[in-house]
Design a protein around this motif. Structure first.
Motif, PDB file in Angstrom:
ATOM      1  N   ARG A 170     -13.190 -22.069 -30.609  1.00  0.00           N
ATOM      2  CA  ARG A 170     -14.485 -22.567 -29.889  1.00  0.00           C
ATOM      3  C   ARG A 170     -15.041 -23.546 -30.456  1.00  0.00           C
ATOM      4  NH1 ARG A 170     -15.442 -17.114 -29.494  1.00  0.00           N
ATOM      5  NH2 ARG A 170     -17.278 -17.299 -30.839  1.00  0.00           N
ATOM      6  N   ALA A 171     -14.291 -24.131 -31.686  1.00  0.00           N
ATOM      7  CA  ALA A 171     -14.898 -25.111 -32.842  1.00  0.00           C
ATOM      8  C   ALA A 171     -14.884 -26.401 -31.809  1.00  0.00           C
ATOM      9  CB  ALA A 171     -14.195 -25.374 -33.889  1.00  0.00           C
ATOM     10  N   ASN A 172     -16.007 -27.254 -31.917  1.00  0.00           N
ATOM     11  CA  ASN A 172     -16.167 -28.680 -31.667  1.00  0.00           C
ATOM     12  C   ASN A 172     -15.342 -29.488 -32.151  1.00  0.00           C
ATOM     13  OD1 ASN A 172     -18.057 -27.590 -30.044  1.00  0.00           O
ATOM     14  ND2 ASN A 172     -19.662 -28.075 -31.435  1.00  0.00           N
ATOM     15  N   THR A 173     -14.002 -29.691 -31.629  1.00  0.00           N
ATOM     16  CA  THR A 173     -12.898 -30.471 -32.113  1.00  0.00           C
ATOM     17  C   THR A 173     -12.199 -31.112 -31.083  1.00  0.00           C
ATOM     18  OG1 THR A 173     -11.013 -30.584 -33.447  1.00  0.00           O
ATOM     19  CG2 THR A 173     -11.138 -28.569 -32.238  1.00  0.00           C
ATOM     20  N   GLU A 174     -11.752 -32.457 -31.124  1.00  0.00           N
ATOM     21  CA  GLU A 174     -11.025 -33.109 -30.150  1.00  0.00           C
ATOM     22  C   GLU A 174      -9.637 -32.791 -29.987  1.00  0.00           C
ATOM     23  OE1 GLU A 174     -11.161 -37.092 -31.359  1.00  0.00           O
ATOM     24  OE2 GLU A 174     -13.373 -37.547 -31.118  1.00  0.00           O
ATOM     25  N   TYR A 175      -9.239 -31.936 -30.954  1.00  0.00           N
ATOM     26  CA  TYR A 175      -7.899 -31.512 -30.900  1.00  0.00           C
ATOM     27  C   TYR A 175      -7.674 -29.911 -30.372  1.00  0.00           C
ATOM     28  CZ  TYR A 175      -3.043 -29.585 -31.910  1.00  0.00           C
ATOM     29  OH  TYR A 175      -1.934 -29.205 -32.116  1.00  0.00           O
ATOM     30  N   ARG A 176      -7.005 -29.607 -29.278  1.00  0.00           N
ATOM     31  CA  ARG A 176      -6.884 -28.515 -28.821  1.00  0.00           C
ATOM     32  C   ARG A 176      -5.503 -28.093 -29.022  1.00  0.00           C
ATOM     33  NH1 ARG A 176     -10.211 -24.619 -26.557  1.00  0.00           N
ATOM     34  NH2 ARG A 176      -9.172 -23.084 -24.919  1.00  0.00           N
ATOM     35  N   HIS A 177      -5.283 -26.854 -29.667  1.00  0.00           N
ATOM     36  CA  HIS A 177      -3.680 -26.415 -29.816  1.00  0.00           C
ATOM     37  C   HIS A 177      -3.299 -25.947 -28.460  1.00  0.00           C
ATOM     38  CE1 HIS A 177      -0.483 -24.010 -31.442  1.00  0.00           C
ATOM     39  NE2 HIS A 177      -0.738 -24.952 -32.590  1.00  0.00           N
ATOM     40  N   PRO A 178      -1.972 -26.166 -28.185  1.00  0.00           N
ATOM     41  CA  PRO A 178      -1.147 -25.784 -27.263  1.00  0.00           C
ATOM     42  C   PRO A 178      -1.125 -24.330 -26.980  1.00  0.00           C
ATOM     43  CG  PRO A 178      -0.016 -27.438 -28.461  1.00  0.00           C
ATOM     44  CD  PRO A 178      -1.153 -27.135 -29.255  1.00  0.00           C
ATOM     45  N   PHE A 179      -1.243 -23.477 -28.194  1.00  0.00           N
ATOM     46  CA  PHE A 179      -1.646 -22.018 -27.770  1.00  0.00           C
ATOM     47  C   PHE A 179      -2.640 -21.499 -26.869  1.00  0.00           C
ATOM     48  CE2 PHE A 179       1.296 -20.810 -31.794  1.00  0.00           C
ATOM     49  CZ  PHE A 179       2.430 -21.582 -31.085  1.00  0.00           C
ATOM     50  N   LEU A 180      -3.658 -22.315 -27.026  1.00  0.00           N
ATOM     51  CA  LEU A 180      -5.021 -22.272 -26.050  1.00  0.00           C
ATOM     52  C   LEU A 180      -4.855 -22.698 -24.764  1.00  0.00           C
ATOM     53  CD1 LEU A 180      -7.377 -22.688 -29.152  1.00  0.00           C
ATOM     54  CD2 LEU A 180      -6.469 -20.664 -28.435  1.00  0.00           C
ATOM     55  N   ILE A 181      -4.046 -23.442 -24.512  1.00  0.00           N
ATOM     56  CA  ILE A 181      -4.030 -24.208 -23.150  1.00  0.00           C
ATOM     57  C   ILE A 181      -3.221 -23.269 -22.095  1.00  0.00           C
ATOM     58  CG2 ILE A 181      -3.571 -26.346 -21.843  1.00  0.00           C
ATOM     59  CD1 ILE A 181      -3.767 -28.030 -24.492  1.00  0.00           C
ATOM     60  N   ALA A 182      -3.810 -22.955 -21.206  1.00  0.00           N
ATOM     61  CA  ALA A 182      -3.107 -22.357 -19.929  1.00  0.00           C
ATOM     62  C   ALA A 182      -2.371 -23.330 -18.991  1.00  0.00           C
ATOM     63  CB  ALA A 182      -4.164 -21.375 -18.991  1.00  0.00           C
ATOM     64  N   ARG A 183      -1.160 -22.903 -18.631  1.00  0.00           N
ATOM     65  CA  ARG A 183      -0.459 -23.899 -17.586  1.00  0.00           C
ATOM     66  C   ARG A 183      -0.990 -23.496 -16.308  1.00  0.00           C
ATOM     67  NH1 ARG A 183       3.881 -24.627 -21.159  1.00  0.00           N
ATOM     68  NH2 ARG A 183       2.770 -24.760 -23.386  1.00  0.00           N
TER      69      ARG A 183
END
Length: 295
Positions: free
Chosen positions: A58-71
């Motif tokens: 939940r950190a405010n970062t521009e990068y979001r790891h693929p493990f957190l992205i639902a298909r």
């Protein structure tokens, strides 16, 4: 009725089997205590890495790891199956493999392809017999699981998810409840759901939820990548540790039941032997009395 010598041989054979099962019961009890201690020692690291991963998700970062992205669509599923390398542990492996097979039938009925990563010899043998698509495997973990032995097989699945070869990843294992109860469970490993990350943080902190931000050095991507991979590896290692504790508990209970059953068989055979011996003595006495009366 079987002869006295045959019954004596059966009693001797069952007694020898009972000695083996009692020895295996004591060995399993000793290993069970060690496995439970190992499982408990792994929890502090797992809880801390879950806490950190929950904050970073939940950190405010521009990068979001693929493990957190639902298909959006699910066409291919990766499955990690944790079983034991050895048998003689009751229905432990059967229960979890039955759960896997039923779930795979459901996925295939929905048109989804399934690939399997097997941790443990029993799961590997079963999946090979049913013709499952096995992508990676690891066997011979021994009594103490080593994370370095797991990384190779697990990395194949994690890289497959990162490279869009899998849309979801699930793990099946036996959760240790207590010595008498082990529960086969299925958990979604990837993508990491918001509910799971939030519940992980709430379990490890009584403070209210807040928005977290960090200063990354050198940058956010490599730091978050390492943290997320370590988090998933911690989840898998904890599942393997739980399964090993369940294995030793189930084996101890199974061997105790086998020893008790052997005792019952010995008592029944002893009773039959005594009846056979008494009948033989009675027959000899009758013949002696009959002979004396004839004289």
């Amino acid at each position: 009725m079987a002869g006295s010598r045959e019954i004596r041989n059966k009693i001797k054979s069952v007694k020898n089997t009972q000695k083996i099962t009692r020895a295996m019961e004591m060995v399993a009890a000793s290993k069970m205590r060690k496995a439970q201690e190992r499982m408990k020692k792994a929890r502090p690291y797992g809880e801390k890495i879950r806490n950190v991963a929950a904050h970073m998700s939940r950190a405010n970062t521009e990068y979001r790891h693929p493990f957190l992205i639902a298909r959006d669509t699910v066409k291919r599923i990766g499955v990690i199956i944790v079983t034991s390398d050895k048998g003689l542990c009751g229905g432990l492996n059967t229960n979890v493999l039955r759960k896997v097979v039923n779930q795979m039938k459901t996925w295939r009925a929905e048109g989804e392809q399934v690939e399997v990563c097997c941790i443990g010899n029993k799961g590997l043998g079963f999946m090979s017999r049913v013709g499952a698509n096995i992508t990676s495997q690891v066997v011979g973990l021994g009594d103490a699981p080593d994370i370095t032995k797991l990384i190779g097989a697990v990395k194949v699945v994690l890289d497959g998810y990162t490279q869009d070869q899998f849309d979801r990843v699930y793990i099946f294992y036996n959760r240790f409840i207590n010595t008498m109860k082990q529960e086969p469970v299925m958990e979604q490993l990837l993508p990491l759901t918001d509910e799971r990350m939030q519940s992980s943080e709430q379990e490890n902190s009584n403070k209210p939820k807040a928005t977290w931000d960090y200063i990354y050095e050198p940058e956010a991507k490599p730091v978050i990548d390492d943290i997320m991979v370590r988090y998933v590896e911690a989840l898998i290692y904890q599942a393997v540790a739980e399964n090993m504790a369940s294995e030793q508990s189930a084996r101890m209970v199974a061997m105790k039941a086998a020893s008790d059953n052997a005792g019952n068989v010995i008592n029944e055979l002893t009773l039959i032997y005594n009846k056979s011996r008494q009948a033989a003595i009675t027959k000899e006495l009758s013949e002696i009395v009959g002979g004396a009366a004839a004289v």
